[in-house]
Design an enzyme around this catalytic site. Structure first.
Site, mmCIF file in Angstrom:
data_model
loop_
_atom_site.group_PDB
_atom_site.id
_atom_site.type_symbol
_atom_site.label_atom_id
_atom_site.label_comp_id
_atom_site.label_asym_id
_atom_site.label_seq_id
_atom_site.Cartn_x
_atom_site.Cartn_y
_atom_site.Cartn_z
ATOM 1 C CG HIS A 219 26.275 6.318 4.640
ATOM 2 N ND1 HIS A 219 26.029 7.502 5.009
ATOM 3 C CD2 HIS A 219 25.303 5.570 3.784
ATOM 4 C CE1 HIS A 219 25.097 7.923 4.338
ATOM 5 N NE2 HIS A 219 24.604 6.693 3.711
ATOM 6 C CG HIS A 245 28.489 8.685 2.268
ATOM 7 N ND1 HIS A 245 27.536 9.204 1.379
ATOM 8 C CD2 HIS A 245 28.551 7.478 2.435
ATOM 9 C CE1 HIS A 245 27.054 8.108 1.022
ATOM 10 N NE2 HIS A 245 27.681 7.068 1.491
#
Ligand SMILES: *[C@@H]1O[C@H](CO)[C@@H](O)[C@H](O)[C@H]1NC(C)=O
Ligand SMILES: *[C@@H]1O[C@H](CO)[C@@H](O)[C@H](O)[C@H]1NC(C)=O
Ligand SMILES: *[C@@H]1O[C@H](CO)[C@@H](O)[C@H](O)[C@H]1NC(C)=O
Length: 329
Positions: A219, A245
């Protein structure tokens, strides 16, 4: 000496009465050990019915938790895959949490924030205090602060910051109840965050959010957080930012401040095979499953990353020469 039971009893909830600006930012008192030390584990991106090594990670967390005599566990979000909980009766809560983290040392408070996957289901279900009647360890709010005297933990709801989640609401399903409109929500949140950070005199200031600020994995950076949150963290001398994440473990330091970025997103599915070494400040990167421990005293912080076998992959120590401690007791 307070016993475990007494410590749990003294872990009381109270609202900050210091200023109305922080009224939204609930403050939870969680006393450190009598010798002013505190230990905890941080885990993220986990709820998959025990699959993808979730159970193995849970087992090692139990062992390390026992060794370190942990005070609590922090969950950095993406608590239940693929799409959070459907409602408070969703069996995933027990199948991915209660029945997985069964070790004795993990029967302590879990402080959790929501991740983007949690927002894809019924986000409000995870925030419902009724879940505590199913499993009393569960404590999940959008944003709050844990005051452990020697350390202040600021839990921040980072999902609403990310603009792309707000696009194409017909196909992109996020539960924005009590959140929308975005601008107002995040500006209030940042205001509350800033006043809480400004008031904090704790030796350690630790901010927890689901999304990355710095990352060399899939990400990468979250531009909204780099723009809106990072300057505040630097300005108020935050020591650690802990996120998930990205389903990996990483440690990135800073050149312009003492801030360290930790990713503890290895709670279950990992091995994404994406590595983009974009920073010279990368101290450690591991693509597989694992978790993090923090051992805090007034003088030092010891931070360790573990793999699925409980082996320490990376560790470092931060020391503080000058500190002061406001005893509230
Ligand atoms: C503080 O006390 C705990 C037991 O309550 C002990 O396990 C820990 O090692 C002590 N820590 C320090 C830094 O003295
Ligand atoms: C966990 O199990 C439930 C019930 O069998 C199922 O509906 C759910 O999709 C599973 N979740 C994951 C992430 O495997
Ligand atoms: C579980 O962990 C082991 C050891 O790191 C790894 O080899 C294996 O691929 C992992 N399994 C999954 C499904 O990620």
């Amino acid at each position: 000496m307070p016993t475990m039971a007494l410590r749990l009893l003294t872990t009381v909830l109270y609202l900050s009465l210091i200023s109305s600006a922080t009224a939204e930012f609930q403050r939870i008192l969680h006393l450190p050990k009598p010798n002013a030390s505190l230990t905890l584990l941080a885990i993220g991106d986990w709820g998959r019915n025990g699959t993808f090594n979730q159970s193995q990670v849970a087992h090692q967390m139990g062992k390390i938790g026992e060794e370190l005599n942990i005070d609590f566990v922090v969950s950095v979000g993406d608590n239940f895959y693929e799409s959070g909980l459907t409602d408070v009766e969703d069996k995933s809560f027990e199948d991915s949490f209660t029945k997985i983290y069964t070790a004795r040392s993990l029967q302590t408070q879990w402080y959790s924030v929501l991740g983007n996957h949690d927002y894809r289901g019924n986000a409000m279900a995870q925030l419902d205090p009724i879940l505590r009647s199913i499993d009393s360890r569960w404590f999940c709010k959008r944003s709050f602060m844990v005051d452990a005297e020697i350390a202040h933990f600021f839990f921040l709801d980072t999902t609403p910051f990310v603009k792309k989640y707000w696009k194409n609401p017909k196909t992109n399903h996020y539960d924005w109840r009590e959140v929308a409109p975005r601008k107002k929500y995040i500006s209030n949140l940042l205001k509350d965050m800033e006043s809480s950070l400004a008031e904090s005199t704790a030796t350690w200031k630790i901010v927890i959010g689901h999304h990355t600020i710095r990352s060399v994995s899939e990400h990468g950076e979250t531009p909204e957080l780099v723009e809106l949150l990072l300057p505040m963290l630097i300005n108020y001398g935050v020591d650690l930012y802990i996120n998930g994440h990205d389903h990996c473990l990483q440690h990135i330091s800073s050149t312009d401040s003492p801030l360290h970025f930790l990713t503890s997103g290895g709670g279950s599915k990992a091995w994404r095979g994406i590595f983009m070494p974009t920073t010279e400040n990368l101290q450690f990167y591991y693509d597989g499953q694992g978790f993090v421990s923090l051992e805090l005293t007034l003088a030092e912080a010891n931070i360790k990353f573990y793999d699925v076998y409980g082996s320490v992959l990376h560790k470092w120590r931060i020391t503080k020469e000058f500190y002061h401690y406001n005893m509230r007791r």
